[in-house]
Design a protein around this motif. Structure first.
Motif, PDB file in Angstrom:
ATOM      1  N   PRO A  43       1.162  11.377   8.535  1.00 50.01           N
ATOM      2  CA  PRO A  43       1.507  12.623   9.729  1.00 50.01           C
ATOM      3  C   PRO A  43       2.986  12.338  10.245  1.00 50.01           C
ATOM      4  O   PRO A  43       3.534  13.405  10.780  1.00 50.01           O
ATOM      5  CB  PRO A  43       0.686  12.177  10.616  1.00 50.01           C
ATOM      6  CG  PRO A  43      -0.433  11.385  10.146  1.00 50.01           C
ATOM      7  CD  PRO A  43      -0.090  10.595   9.131  1.00 50.01           C
ATOM      8  N   SER A  44       3.728  11.385  10.169  1.00 53.47           N
ATOM      9  CA  SER A  44       4.992  11.110  10.287  1.00 53.47           C
ATOM     10  C   SER A  44       6.000  11.888   9.629  1.00 53.47           C
ATOM     11  O   SER A  44       7.111  12.366   9.968  1.00 53.47           O
ATOM     12  CB  SER A  44       5.224   9.736  10.823  1.00 53.47           C
ATOM     13  OG  SER A  44       4.654   9.215  11.677  1.00 53.47           O
ATOM     14  N   THR A  75       0.611   5.013   3.452  1.00 55.82           N
ATOM     15  CA  THR A  75      -0.566   5.037   3.580  1.00 55.82           C
ATOM     16  C   THR A  75      -1.216   6.439   4.532  1.00 55.82           C
ATOM     17  O   THR A  75      -0.265   7.185   5.049  1.00 55.82           O
ATOM     18  CB  THR A  75      -1.060   3.855   4.707  1.00 55.82           C
ATOM     19  OG1 THR A  75      -0.309   3.889   5.886  1.00 55.82           O
ATOM     20  CG2 THR A  75      -0.730   2.615   4.093  1.00 55.82           C
ATOM     21  N   GLU A  76      -2.360   6.651   4.690  1.00 57.04           N
ATOM     22  CA  GLU A  76      -2.917   7.922   5.553  1.00 57.04           C
ATOM     23  C   GLU A  76      -2.452   7.788   6.758  1.00 57.04           C
ATOM     24  O   GLU A  76      -2.197   8.825   7.592  1.00 57.04           O
ATOM     25  CB  GLU A  76      -4.300   7.668   5.464  1.00 57.04           C
ATOM     26  CG  GLU A  76      -4.767   8.337   3.925  1.00 57.04           C
ATOM     27  CD  GLU A  76      -6.565   8.672   4.046  1.00 57.04           C
ATOM     28  OE1 GLU A  76      -6.985   8.398   5.094  1.00 57.04           O
ATOM     29  OE2 GLU A  76      -6.869   8.907   2.921  1.00 57.04           O
ATOM     30  N   ARG A  77      -2.283   6.535   7.383  1.00 63.68           N
ATOM     31  CA  ARG A  77      -1.859   6.258   8.891  1.00 63.68           C
ATOM     32  C   ARG A  77      -0.316   6.712   9.030  1.00 63.68           C
ATOM     33  O   ARG A  77      -0.036   7.299   9.879  1.00 63.68           O
ATOM     34  CB  ARG A  77      -2.021   4.835   9.135  1.00 63.68           C
ATOM     35  CG  ARG A  77      -1.569   4.533  10.820  1.00 63.68           C
ATOM     36  CD  ARG A  77      -1.953   3.107  10.846  1.00 63.68           C
ATOM     37  NE  ARG A  77      -1.024   2.347  10.037  1.00 63.68           N
ATOM     38  CZ  ARG A  77       0.312   1.694  10.348  1.00 63.68           C
ATOM     39  NH1 ARG A  77       0.985   2.526  11.453  1.00 63.68           N
ATOM     40  NH2 ARG A  77       0.906   0.897   9.821  1.00 63.68           N
ATOM     41  N   LEU A  78       0.431   6.646   8.085  1.00 60.63           N
ATOM     42  CA  LEU A  78       1.992   6.833   8.201  1.00 60.63           C
ATOM     43  C   LEU A  78       2.216   8.291   7.873  1.00 60.63           C
ATOM     44  O   LEU A  78       3.049   8.972   8.256  1.00 60.63           O
ATOM     45  CB  LEU A  78       2.704   5.900   7.197  1.00 60.63           C
ATOM     46  CG  LEU A  78       2.831   4.464   7.538  1.00 60.63           C
ATOM     47  CD1 LEU A  78       3.461   3.602   6.440  1.00 60.63           C
ATOM     48  CD2 LEU A  78       3.281   4.184   8.879  1.00 60.63           C
ATOM     49  N   ASN A  84       2.650   8.934  -2.133  1.00 64.97           N
ATOM     50  CA  ASN A  84       2.060   7.762  -2.330  1.00 64.97           C
ATOM     51  C   ASN A  84       2.475   6.986  -3.455  1.00 64.97           C
ATOM     52  O   ASN A  84       2.832   5.964  -3.672  1.00 64.97           O
ATOM     53  CB  ASN A  84       0.749   7.735  -1.870  1.00 64.97           C
ATOM     54  CG  ASN A  84       0.022   6.111  -1.612  1.00 64.97           C
ATOM     55  OD1 ASN A  84       0.633   5.285  -0.988  1.00 64.97           O
ATOM     56  ND2 ASN A  84      -0.982   5.770  -2.569  1.00 64.97           N
ATOM     57  N   ARG A 109       0.749  -1.194  -0.034  1.00 63.47           N
ATOM     58  CA  ARG A 109      -0.137  -0.142  -0.052  1.00 63.47           C
ATOM     59  C   ARG A 109       0.758   1.536  -0.085  1.00 63.47           C
ATOM     60  O   ARG A 109       0.437   2.541  -0.053  1.00 63.47           O
ATOM     61  CB  ARG A 109      -0.831   0.062   1.218  1.00 63.47           C
ATOM     62  CG  ARG A 109      -1.903  -1.263   1.320  1.00 63.47           C
ATOM     63  CD  ARG A 109      -2.772  -1.122   2.355  1.00 63.47           C
ATOM     64  NE  ARG A 109      -3.566   0.089   2.554  1.00 63.47           N
ATOM     65  CZ  ARG A 109      -4.101   0.557   3.553  1.00 63.47           C
ATOM     66  NH1 ARG A 109      -4.030  -0.041   4.778  1.00 63.47           N
ATOM     67  NH2 ARG A 109      -4.899   1.538   3.581  1.00 63.47           N
TER      68      ARG A 109
END
Length: 235
Positions: free
Chosen positions: A128-129, A123-126, A146, A120
């Motif tokens: 922000p870091s 991702t949107e989860r990653l 991405n 993937r």
């Protein structure tokens, strides 16, 4: 670069799962003063091997800019052949060796990404870091990042993630060429304090902290990064 080309040869080293698109705006913004080449860091079994690949392809003397993972490759080039680096820029990176804990985290990540299923990328989860909080609404930027990680893919993830990062302090202390150390103000992966320590290893280095930027400074704040690189090449 041809023999008659007066521009400085500049090798740009992308970061983990990054490709030419990381440097898109710098390639345009520096074209009048630098003959730019973006290295392919997706093939090799160690950072030392990647450094040797760059040295084999680059001219006898050249400017070198490394972002994040590419910064470790740049430091390995400084270790192997310091006399060939005419200018050095390190962007949003570190000079510290992997700790046992970090090595364990990398191995766990490789096991996870090796599981069956779709790769993937970023991702949107990653995200922000990697980018500043105020840029999380920037859909175009998120899609660019991405897409870049998807182009690199699962195999490059595993390959680059398995490469051990070595301490670069001694190699940086030995350099005398003009140096730039740059990072985003909101970089949580390699924060400004780390870059202050890195710049302190090279008395000739200029430290630049880019406002309103996280880790992906060449893409988040391309004009500011290009301006800093132009000033560095003019040193």
């Amino acid at each position: 670069m041809s023999v008659s080309d007066p521009r400085q040869p500049l090798w740009l080293l992308p970061g983990f799962l990054c490709d030419d698109d990381l440097w898109r705006d710098q390639l345009t913004g520096l074209a009048d003063i630098a003959a730019c080449t973006v290295a392919d860091l997706g093939h090799g079994d160690s950072i030392a091997a990647l450094a040797q690949q760059v040295l084999d392809a680059a001219p006898p003397r050249f400017a070198l800019a490394g972002f994040s993972f590419g910064g470790y490759v740049a430091q390995e080039i400084a270790r192997q052949a310091p006399q060939r680096i005419a200018w050095l820029a390190l962007l949003d990176t570190s000079f510290h060796a992997d700790t046992p804990e970090r090595i364990a985290q990398r191995r766990a990540a490789n096991r996870s990404v090796s599981l069956p299923g779709e790769f993937r990328g970023m991702t949107e989860r990653l995200l922000p870091s990697f980018i500043a909080a105020e840029r999380l609404h920037d859909t175009a930027l998120a899609q660019r990042i991405n897409a870049m990680t998807l182009r690199q893919g699962r195999e490059v993830f595993i390959r680059q993630n398995a490469m051990r990062r070595e301490d670069g302090a001694a190699a940086l202390r030995a350099l005398t060429c003009p140096a730039l150390v740059l990072c985003g103000r909101q970089d949580v992966l390699t924060p400004p304090a780390l870059h202050q320590s890195m710049a302190a290893l090279m008395p000739q280095a200029r430290l630049v902290v880019v406002e309103d930027s996280g880790h992906m400074s060449p893409m988040e704040q391309p004009a500011a990064v290009t301006r800093a690189l132009r000033e560095w090449l003019a040193a």
